[in-house]
Design a protein around this motif. Structure first.
Motif, PDB file in Angstrom:
ATOM      1  N   VAL A 105     106.249 -25.327  44.404  1.00 14.20           N
ATOM      2  CA  VAL A 105     107.636 -25.721  44.651  1.00 14.20           C
ATOM      3  C   VAL A 105     108.298 -26.028  43.314  1.00 14.20           C
ATOM      4  O   VAL A 105     107.758 -26.796  42.516  1.00 14.20           O
ATOM      5  CB  VAL A 105     107.713 -26.968  45.560  1.00 14.20           C
ATOM      6  CG1 VAL A 105     109.168 -27.373  45.783  1.00 14.20           C
ATOM      7  CG2 VAL A 105     107.011 -26.719  46.895  1.00 14.20           C
ATOM      8  N   ASP A 106     109.454 -25.406  43.087  1.00 14.09           N
ATOM      9  CA  ASP A 106     110.304 -25.832  41.977  1.00 14.09           C
ATOM     10  C   ASP A 106     111.326 -26.794  42.559  1.00 14.09           C
ATOM     11  O   ASP A 106     112.212 -26.386  43.321  1.00 14.09           O
ATOM     12  CB  ASP A 106     111.020 -24.629  41.347  1.00 14.09           C
ATOM     13  CG  ASP A 106     110.123 -23.931  40.339  1.00 14.09           C
ATOM     14  OD1 ASP A 106     109.107 -24.527  39.933  1.00 14.09           O
ATOM     15  OD2 ASP A 106     110.440 -22.778  39.978  1.00 14.09           O
ATOM     16  N   LEU A 107     111.159 -28.043  42.215  1.00 12.14           N
ATOM     17  CA  LEU A 107     112.011 -29.092  42.781  1.00 12.14           C
ATOM     18  C   LEU A 107     113.144 -29.383  41.813  1.00 12.14           C
ATOM     19  O   LEU A 107     112.907 -29.839  40.692  1.00 12.14           O
ATOM     20  CB  LEU A 107     111.157 -30.354  43.011  1.00 12.14           C
ATOM     21  CG  LEU A 107     111.882 -31.628  43.433  1.00 12.14           C
ATOM     22  CD1 LEU A 107     112.521 -31.450  44.803  1.00 12.14           C
ATOM     23  CD2 LEU A 107     110.916 -32.811  43.437  1.00 12.14           C
ATOM     24  N   GLY A 108     114.355 -29.102  42.247  1.00  6.33           N
ATOM     25  CA  GLY A 108     115.519 -29.341  41.386  1.00  6.33           C
ATOM     26  C   GLY A 108     116.179 -30.668  41.727  1.00  6.33           C
ATOM     27  O   GLY A 108     116.641 -30.876  42.842  1.00  6.33           O
ATOM     28  N   ILE A 109     116.184 -31.561  40.753  1.00  9.36           N
ATOM     29  CA  ILE A 109     116.861 -32.854  40.925  1.00  9.36           C
ATOM     30  C   ILE A 109     118.157 -32.785  40.131  1.00  9.36           C
ATOM     31  O   ILE A 109     118.120 -32.547  38.917  1.00  9.36           O
ATOM     32  CB  ILE A 109     115.987 -34.012  40.370  1.00  9.36           C
ATOM     33  CG1 ILE A 109     114.584 -33.990  40.977  1.00  9.36           C
ATOM     34  CG2 ILE A 109     116.689 -35.358  40.558  1.00  9.36           C
ATOM     35  CD1 ILE A 109     114.455 -34.562  42.341  1.00  9.36           C
TER      36      ILE A 109
ATOM     37  N   THR B 193     103.912 -11.695  47.659  1.00  8.86           N
ATOM     38  CA  THR B 193     104.570 -12.727  46.853  1.00  8.86           C
ATOM     39  C   THR B 193     105.930 -13.033  47.451  1.00  8.86           C
ATOM     40  O   THR B 193     106.698 -12.122  47.790  1.00  8.86           O
ATOM     41  CB  THR B 193     104.732 -12.246  45.403  1.00  8.86           C
ATOM     42  OG1 THR B 193     103.431 -11.920  44.914  1.00  8.86           O
ATOM     43  CG2 THR B 193     105.350 -13.331  44.544  1.00  8.86           C
ATOM     44  N   LEU B 194     106.165 -14.328  47.629  1.00 11.39           N
ATOM     45  CA  LEU B 194     107.411 -14.750  48.255  1.00 11.39           C
ATOM     46  C   LEU B 194     108.092 -15.790  47.397  1.00 11.39           C
ATOM     47  O   LEU B 194     107.448 -16.711  46.893  1.00 11.39           O
ATOM     48  CB  LEU B 194     107.119 -15.341  49.640  1.00 11.39           C
ATOM     49  CG  LEU B 194     108.287 -16.074  50.292  1.00 11.39           C
ATOM     50  CD1 LEU B 194     109.180 -15.107  51.051  1.00 11.39           C
ATOM     51  CD2 LEU B 194     107.823 -17.188  51.212  1.00 11.39           C
ATOM     52  N   GLU B 195     109.373 -15.590  47.192  1.00  9.42           N
ATOM     53  CA  GLU B 195     110.168 -16.653  46.595  1.00  9.42           C
ATOM     54  C   GLU B 195     111.350 -16.889  47.511  1.00  9.42           C
ATOM     55  O   GLU B 195     112.100 -15.969  47.811  1.00  9.42           O
ATOM     56  CB  GLU B 195     110.672 -16.245  45.200  1.00  9.42           C
ATOM     57  CG  GLU B 195     109.593 -16.326  44.141  1.00  9.42           C
ATOM     58  CD  GLU B 195     110.181 -16.300  42.739  1.00  9.42           C
ATOM     59  OE1 GLU B 195     109.399 -16.135  41.802  1.00  9.42           O
ATOM     60  OE2 GLU B 195     111.422 -16.446  42.599  1.00  9.42           O
ATOM     61  N   ALA B 196     111.477 -18.087  48.000  1.00  8.99           N
ATOM     62  CA  ALA B 196     112.590 -18.426  48.884  1.00  8.99           C
ATOM     63  C   ALA B 196     113.138 -19.765  48.417  1.00  8.99           C
ATOM     64  O   ALA B 196     112.396 -20.611  47.921  1.00  8.99           O
ATOM     65  CB  ALA B 196     112.122 -18.520  50.329  1.00  8.99           C
ATOM     66  N   ALA B 197     114.436 -19.948  48.600  1.00 11.10           N
ATOM     67  CA  ALA B 197     115.034 -21.170  48.072  1.00 11.10           C
ATOM     68  C   ALA B 197     116.106 -21.702  49.005  1.00 11.10           C
ATOM     69  O   ALA B 197     116.645 -20.982  49.853  1.00 11.10           O
ATOM     70  CB  ALA B 197     115.634 -20.902  46.692  1.00 11.10           C
ATOM     71  N   ALA B 198     116.374 -22.966  48.842  1.00  4.49           N
ATOM     72  CA  ALA B 198     117.497 -23.611  49.525  1.00  4.49           C
ATOM     73  C   ALA B 198     118.144 -24.527  48.501  1.00  4.49           C
ATOM     74  O   ALA B 198     117.470 -25.031  47.602  1.00  4.49           O
ATOM     75  CB  ALA B 198     117.010 -24.409  50.728  1.00  4.49           C
ATOM     76  N   SER B 199     119.462 -24.703  48.646  1.00  2.31           N
ATOM     77  CA  SER B 199     120.151 -25.542  47.663  1.00  2.31           C
ATOM     78  C   SER B 199     120.891 -26.673  48.335  1.00  2.31           C
ATOM     79  O   SER B 199     121.525 -26.502  49.384  1.00  2.31           O
ATOM     80  CB  SER B 199     121.155 -24.706  46.866  1.00  2.31           C
ATOM     81  OG  SER B 199     120.442 -23.820  46.029  1.00  2.31           O
ATOM     82  N   GLY B 200     120.815 -27.827  47.732  1.00  6.38           N
ATOM     83  CA  GLY B 200     121.501 -28.994  48.256  1.00  6.38           C
ATOM     84  C   GLY B 200     122.865 -29.176  47.640  1.00  6.38           C
ATOM     85  O   GLY B 200     123.219 -28.506  46.665  1.00  6.38           O
TER      86      GLY B 200
ATOM     87  N   LEU C 144     119.921 -33.106  46.102  1.00  7.43           N
ATOM     88  CA  LEU C 144     118.959 -32.097  45.678  1.00  7.43           C
ATOM     89  C   LEU C 144     119.709 -30.924  45.082  1.00  7.43           C
ATOM     90  O   LEU C 144     120.788 -30.557  45.573  1.00  7.43           O
ATOM     91  CB  LEU C 144     118.113 -31.624  46.863  1.00  7.43           C
ATOM     92  CG  LEU C 144     117.091 -32.631  47.411  1.00  7.43           C
ATOM     93  CD1 LEU C 144     116.573 -32.193  48.775  1.00  7.43           C
ATOM     94  CD2 LEU C 144     115.928 -32.814  46.431  1.00  7.43           C
ATOM     95  N   ALA C 145     119.151 -30.339  44.023  1.00  8.96           N
ATOM     96  CA  ALA C 145     119.700 -29.084  43.509  1.00  8.96           C
ATOM     97  C   ALA C 145     118.969 -27.964  44.256  1.00  8.96           C
ATOM     98  O   ALA C 145     118.811 -28.043  45.461  1.00  8.96           O
ATOM     99  CB  ALA C 145     119.503 -29.010  42.002  1.00  8.96           C
ATOM    100  N   THR C 146     118.484 -26.963  43.569  1.00  2.57           N
ATOM    101  CA  THR C 146     117.787 -25.875  44.253  1.00  2.57           C
ATOM    102  C   THR C 146     116.307 -26.213  44.400  1.00  2.57           C
ATOM    103  O   THR C 146     115.674 -26.707  43.480  1.00  2.57           O
ATOM    104  CB  THR C 146     117.959 -24.567  43.469  1.00  2.57           C
ATOM    105  OG1 THR C 146     119.358 -24.248  43.463  1.00  2.57           O
ATOM    106  CG2 THR C 146     117.190 -23.426  44.132  1.00  2.57           C
ATOM    107  N   VAL C 147     115.816 -25.959  45.593  1.00  4.76           N
ATOM    108  CA  VAL C 147     114.386 -26.134  45.846  1.00  4.76           C
ATOM    109  C   VAL C 147     113.837 -24.738  46.117  1.00  4.76           C
ATOM    110  O   VAL C 147     114.298 -24.038  47.031  1.00  4.76           O
ATOM    111  CB  VAL C 147     114.156 -27.053  47.069  1.00  4.76           C
ATOM    112  CG1 VAL C 147     112.713 -26.986  47.504  1.00  4.76           C
ATOM    113  CG2 VAL C 147     114.559 -28.473  46.736  1.00  4.76           C
ATOM    114  N   LYS C 148     112.922 -24.319  45.269  1.00  2.00           N
ATOM    115  CA  LYS C 148     112.389 -22.960  45.399  1.00  2.00           C
ATOM    116  C   LYS C 148     110.929 -23.024  45.811  1.00  2.00           C
ATOM    117  O   LYS C 148     110.147 -23.800  45.259  1.00  2.00           O
ATOM    118  CB  LYS C 148     112.540 -22.213  44.073  1.00  2.00           C
ATOM    119  CG  LYS C 148     112.262 -20.726  44.191  1.00  2.00           C
ATOM    120  CD  LYS C 148     112.913 -19.942  43.076  1.00  2.00           C
ATOM    121  CE  LYS C 148     112.056 -19.974  41.816  1.00  2.00           C
ATOM    122  NZ  LYS C 148     112.602 -19.168  40.718  1.00  2.00           N
TER     123      LYS C 148
END
Lengths: 170, 275
Positions: A27-31, A150-157, A161-165
Motif C-alpha cells: 500500500v502506498d499511503l498518501g497523507i 500485477t495490479l495497481e488500483a487506487a482511491a483518492s480522498g 487522505l491523499a491517494t491510497v494505492k
C-alpha cells in the motif's frame, strides 16, 4: 500487565519476509499536507474487508503508541468503521499491528504475514483516517486474492487522505 | 445514598426510587456511548425538560440513578453534582463491555371515591407506593376503586470496547427493553430491532415514539411512531446519526390482584453513529 509496543517492521525486513512467503500486499499511503492552525498526524487503520464487511485481516493501526498510559488508545474509536468491525474486540497495542503515526507524504507499507492466510476471494482494502481536531475519511479499494496479474488500483480522498494505492503482484 | 442493588425486584417494589411525575421528559444523556482505551471515563447529564436534551427546567435527582457494569454488578456514579437545570455525573468504565445507567420504580396506585363522592388517590405526592402504605391507606371496599400496577424505567447505555449483554438482562418487573440489536451498535441507515417486555413477557402493542435530539433547532418534533408487534418487537430506521430519545407506553388489564390494570412507561437515550 506488561505491554510491549513494537513499530512495524522496517520495510526491508517485511519485503524480505514477503519474498520468502510469496504474495505481498503493498500500500502506498498518501497523507496530505494540510494548511491548518493545529496539525496532528492522523490515526490510520488499514484492513482487508470481506464483501459482508467482516474483517479478513488487520494490516496496520497507526496511532500515538508512544503516549504514556496508552493515552493514544482513547481516540482509536474515532476510526469508527474499523473500531466497529474489529478494533473494539482487540486488546491494543498488538505487536506488528500497532505502529506510530505518519506525517504528510507517501508511505510504502508492505504486508506479507498478515495476508498469508487470506482465502481466495473478493476483498476490499479499507483505509480509515481520523485526525485530532480534524476530520475523518475512509477509502476502499476492491481487489481479488490471490492476484492473477500485477495490479495497481487506487482511491483518492478529499480531506484526511491523499491517494491510497494498492499494489499486488502474483 | 442507597446503592445496593441486591434484588432488583425488591428495590423496585420498595420504590425507594420514583421518577418525577411530570409532563416534561426525564432523560440521561451520555456525552459518548462508544469508547476505546483500557480505562475510559464518560460523563452524563440528567435533567427533566420540554425540549429533548436541552436542560432548561429541572435537574434530575440522582439518588434514584444507578449503574450496572458488564459483570452485572453495581458501579458507582462519580463526581455527582446537581445544578439548577441539570445534574451531572461520571462513570469510570474500568472493565470492557456494556454498562447500563438507569432509574426504575414500580408499585401500586389506586383511585376511589368516598361515600360522599370525594375523589381520592394513593400514593399522594411524595408518598412511597410501598405495600404497607397501600394496606393502610387504600380502602378495598372504596367506591369505584381502581388499582393500577405501574412501572417507570429510564435508561441509557455506554460501552468500552466490544459490546456485551450481561448488563442488559431484564429484571422482569414492569416495562423493559431488551436488545435484538445491541443499543451501542446503532448506525444511521441500519434498522435496529428491540423487544419490549412487560413483567418478562412480550409487550404486544406498546406505543413507541422515537425523537431525534436537537428539536430546538428545527420546527417539528420529527417523531417516529411505532407499535410493538406480536413478539413485542419494534424495528427503528434511524434517519441520521445523533442522539435519540425513545419513549414507550404499555397498558393492559392483565394485572395481578388486587390491581385491575397494569401500566408501564419506558424511556431511553440512544446514540446512533454515522456509518
Amino acid at each position: 500487565m506488561l505491554k510491549r509496543v513494537t513499530r512495524l517492521l522496517p520495510l526491508s525486513a517485511l519485503a524480505l519476509a514477503g519474498a520468502v512467503q510469496g504474495q505481498t500486499l503493498e500500500v502506498d499511503l498518501g497523507i496530505p499536507r494540510l494548511q491548518v492552525a493545529e496539525y496532528h498526524k492522523p490515526y490510520v487503520a488499514l484492513w482487508v474487508a470481506r464483501e459482508d464487511n467482516s474483517v479478513a485481516a488487520n494490516l496496520a493501526v497507526l496511532y500515538d503508541v508512544e503516549l504514556k498510559d496508552e493515552e493514544g488508545e482513547k481516540w482509536l474509536k474515532d476510526m469508527r468503521q474499523w473500531w466497529r468491525r474489529s478494533g473494539r474486540s482487540l486488546d491494543m497495542p498488538i505487536d506488528g499491528l500497532s505502529g506510530a503515526t505518519k506525517g504528510p507524504g507517501e508511505h510504502r507499507l508492505v504486508f506479507s504475514d498478515r495476508v498469508a492466510d487470506l482465502a481466495p476471494g473478493e476483498y476490499r482494502l479499507m483505509v480509515e483516517a481520523a485526525r485530532e481536531v480534524g476530520g475523518r475519511e475512509m477509502l476502499e479499494v476492491p481487489f481479488q486474492w490471490p492476484p492473477q496479474k500485477t495490479l495497481e488500483a487506487a482511491a483518492s480522498g478529499d480531506e484526511e487522505l491523499a491517494t491510497v494505492k494498492l499494489i499486488l503482484a502474483p | 445514598m442507597k446503592k445496593t442493588l441486591a434484588i432488583v425486584a425488591a428495590a423496585l417494589t420498595a420504590a425507594s426510587v420514583t421518577l418525577p411525575v411530570s409532563a416534561h421528559r426525564a432523560w440521561i444523556l451520555p456525552v459518548a456511548t462508544v469508547l476505546s482505551s483500557d480505562d475510559p471515563w464518560v460523563s452524563f447529564d440528567a435533567a427533566i425538560s420540554n425540549d429533548i436534551f436541552h436542560p432548561d427546567y429541572h435537574a434530575m435527582r440522582l439518588d434514584g440513578v444507578q449503574a450496572i457494569g458488564p459483570d452485572g454488578q453495581p458501579v458507582e456514579l462519580q463526581n455527582s453534582h446537581s445544578g439548577k437545570h441539570r445534574s451531572n455525573f461520571d462513570l469510570n468504565l474500568a472493565q470492557p463491555g456494556t454498562y447500563k445507567v438507569y432509574s426504575a420504580s414500580a408499585g401500586l396506585s389506586a383511585r376511589w371515591e368516598t361515600a360522599d363522592g370525594e375523589r381520592k388517590f394513593w400514593p399522594g405526592r411524595g408518598e412511597r407506593p410501598d405495600p404497607e402504605g397501600f394496606k393502610k391507606n387504600v380502602p378495598m371496599d372504596g367506591k369505584n376503586l381502581q388499582i393500577t400496577q405501574g412501572s417507570r424505567r429510564l435508561e441509557t447505555f455506554v460501552t468500552a470496547g466490544a459490546p456485551s449483554t450481561t448488563a442488559l438482562k431484564a429484571s422482569n418487573v414492569g416495562l423493559e427493553l431488551v436488545p435484538v440489536t445491541h443499543p451501542n451498535d446503532l448506525y444511521a441507515g441500519e434498522a435496529a430491532t428491540f423487544t419490549f417486555l412487560i413483567d418478562g413477557e412480550p409487550a404486544v402493542g406498546a406505543e413507541v415514539a422515537v425523537i431525534p435530539g436537537g428539536s430546538r433547532y428545527r420546527d417539528a418534533q420529527a417523531e417516529i411512531k411505532l407499535s410493538s408487534d406480536d413478539k413485542g418487537q419494534v424495528s427503528i430506521d434511524w434517519p441520521q446519526a445523533g442522539m435519540y430519545f425513545l419513549e414507550a407506553e404499555y397498558s393492559d388489564d392483565r394485572a395481578e390482584a388486587p390491581a385491575t390494570s397494569r401500566r408501564g412507561t419506558y424511556t431511553a437515550t440512544f446514540e446512533v453513529l454515522p456509518l
